[in-house]
Scaffold this motif. Structure first.
Motif, mmCIF file in Angstrom:
data_model
loop_
_atom_site.group_PDB
_atom_site.id
_atom_site.type_symbol
_atom_site.label_atom_id
_atom_site.label_comp_id
_atom_site.label_asym_id
_atom_site.label_seq_id
_atom_site.Cartn_x
_atom_site.Cartn_y
_atom_site.Cartn_z
ATOM 1 N N MET A 8 13.793 0.914 -55.055
ATOM 2 C CA MET A 8 13.366 0.216 -53.834
ATOM 3 C C MET A 8 11.850 0.303 -53.679
ATOM 4 O O MET A 8 11.197 -0.661 -53.292
ATOM 5 N N SER A 9 11.281 1.467 -53.991
ATOM 6 C CA SER A 9 9.834 1.650 -53.888
ATOM 7 C C SER A 9 9.104 0.718 -54.854
ATOM 8 O O SER A 9 8.099 0.098 -54.494
ATOM 9 N N ILE A 10 9.636 0.605 -56.080
ATOM 10 C CA ILE A 10 9.036 -0.301 -57.068
ATOM 11 C C ILE A 10 9.136 -1.737 -56.566
ATOM 12 O O ILE A 10 8.179 -2.514 -56.665
ATOM 13 N N GLY A 11 10.301 -2.089 -55.992
ATOM 14 C CA GLY A 11 10.476 -3.438 -55.447
ATOM 15 C C GLY A 11 9.479 -3.738 -54.350
ATOM 16 O O GLY A 11 8.920 -4.827 -54.278
ATOM 17 N N ALA A 28 11.524 -11.223 -47.919
ATOM 18 C CA ALA A 28 11.869 -10.719 -49.254
ATOM 19 C C ALA A 28 12.397 -9.287 -49.173
ATOM 20 O O ALA A 28 13.338 -8.923 -49.874
ATOM 21 N N MET A 29 11.785 -8.474 -48.298
ATOM 22 C CA MET A 29 12.263 -7.094 -48.124
ATOM 23 C C MET A 29 13.679 -7.079 -47.548
ATOM 24 O O MET A 29 14.508 -6.261 -47.942
ATOM 25 N N ALA A 30 13.956 -8.009 -46.630
ATOM 26 C CA ALA A 30 15.305 -8.102 -46.062
ATOM 27 C C ALA A 30 16.304 -8.483 -47.150
ATOM 28 O O ALA A 30 17.412 -7.951 -47.205
ATOM 29 N N GLU A 31 15.903 -9.384 -48.032
ATOM 30 C CA GLU A 31 16.775 -9.779 -49.147
ATOM 31 C C GLU A 31 17.005 -8.607 -50.090
ATOM 32 O O GLU A 31 18.114 -8.389 -50.567
ATOM 33 N N LEU A 32 15.950 -7.839 -50.355
ATOM 34 C CA LEU A 32 16.073 -6.654 -51.205
ATOM 35 C C LEU A 32 17.024 -5.635 -50.573
ATOM 36 O O LEU A 32 17.860 -5.046 -51.266
ATOM 37 N N ALA A 33 16.920 -5.459 -49.259
ATOM 38 C CA ALA A 33 17.832 -4.538 -48.561
ATOM 39 C C ALA A 33 19.264 -5.051 -48.624
ATOM 40 O O ALA A 33 20.209 -4.278 -48.785
ATOM 41 N N LYS A 34 19.419 -6.371 -48.530
ATOM 42 C CA LYS A 34 20.757 -6.976 -48.630
ATOM 43 C C LYS A 34 21.340 -6.742 -50.022
ATOM 44 O O LYS A 34 22.516 -6.400 -50.155
ATOM 45 N N GLN A 36 20.608 -4.310 -52.003
ATOM 46 C CA GLN A 36 20.959 -2.891 -52.084
ATOM 47 C C GLN A 36 22.291 -2.638 -51.379
ATOM 48 O O GLN A 36 23.139 -1.925 -51.887
ATOM 49 N N ALA A 37 22.455 -3.241 -50.226
ATOM 50 C CA ALA A 37 23.681 -3.031 -49.457
ATOM 51 C C ALA A 37 24.902 -3.584 -50.194
ATOM 52 O O ALA A 37 25.986 -3.037 -50.097
ATOM 53 N N GLU A 38 24.721 -4.646 -50.923
ATOM 54 C CA GLU A 38 25.839 -5.261 -51.642
ATOM 55 C C GLU A 38 26.187 -4.505 -52.923
ATOM 56 O O GLU A 38 27.167 -4.819 -53.581
ATOM 57 N N GLY A 39 25.387 -3.563 -53.273
ATOM 58 C CA GLY A 39 25.691 -2.784 -54.464
ATOM 59 C C GLY A 39 25.155 -3.380 -55.754
ATOM 60 O O GLY A 39 25.340 -2.816 -56.817
ATOM 61 N N ARG A 40 24.494 -4.519 -55.650
ATOM 62 C CA ARG A 40 23.949 -5.112 -56.873
ATOM 63 C C ARG A 40 22.833 -4.252 -57.440
ATOM 64 O O ARG A 40 22.626 -4.228 -58.646
ATOM 65 N N LEU A 41 22.132 -3.548 -56.559
ATOM 66 C CA LEU A 41 21.076 -2.669 -57.035
ATOM 67 C C LEU A 41 21.671 -1.536 -57.865
ATOM 68 O O LEU A 41 21.087 -1.114 -58.856
#
Length: 132
Positions: A8-11, A28-34, A36-41
């Motif tokens: 997440m920090s790198i993102g 974009a940060m909200a999309e990144l959090a989404k 992460q929440a979906e488990g794709r990260l």
């Protein structure tokens, strides 16, 4: 294993450099959090771990005293590319080639090449991250 917080920090750092507009960055940060929440990260993290394991396996092969263990992967790639080329030439000369064999060799070639070139790219990215 790279923790999710580090990813997440790198993102966030990438977004800071790529997206100068604060509003677009927040989206974009909200999309990144989404993501992460979906488990794709987590899936990306698993892919990263798999690539690291492949790198370790290659390093172990190179540390071996056996000529064959050091050269089996390049020899396999060369064999598949030569065979694929021969099948292609036979097809060009109107000699019938069993197409499932050609497709199988093509898929194997793609797998082996993605290991070599994709793995090397990932190693370079990880090396850049480690320098920071």
């Amino acid at each position: 294993m790279i923790p999710l917080a580090a990813i997440m920090s790198i993102g966030e750092k990438v977004l800071d450099k790529v997206i100068p507009d604060p509003e677009a960055k927040n989206r974009a940060m909200a999309e990144l959090a989404k993501i992460q929440a979906e488990g794709r990260l987590a899936e990306l993290n698993a892919d990263n771990i798999e690539a690291q394991e492949l790198t370790k396996r290659t390093q172990a092969d190179m540390a071996s005293d056996s000529w064959l263990s050091k050269n089996i992967r390049p020899m396999t790639l060369i064999f598949i590319l030569i065979t694929y080329t021969v099948f292609g030439l036979l097809s060009a000369w109107d000699i019938e080639v069993n197409s499932p064999y050609v497709e199988l060799l093509g898929q194997w070639g793609m797998l082996i090449m993605s290991f070599y070139f994709g793995g090397r790219t990932l190693e370079k990215i990880l090396a850049l991250k480690d320098r920071k």
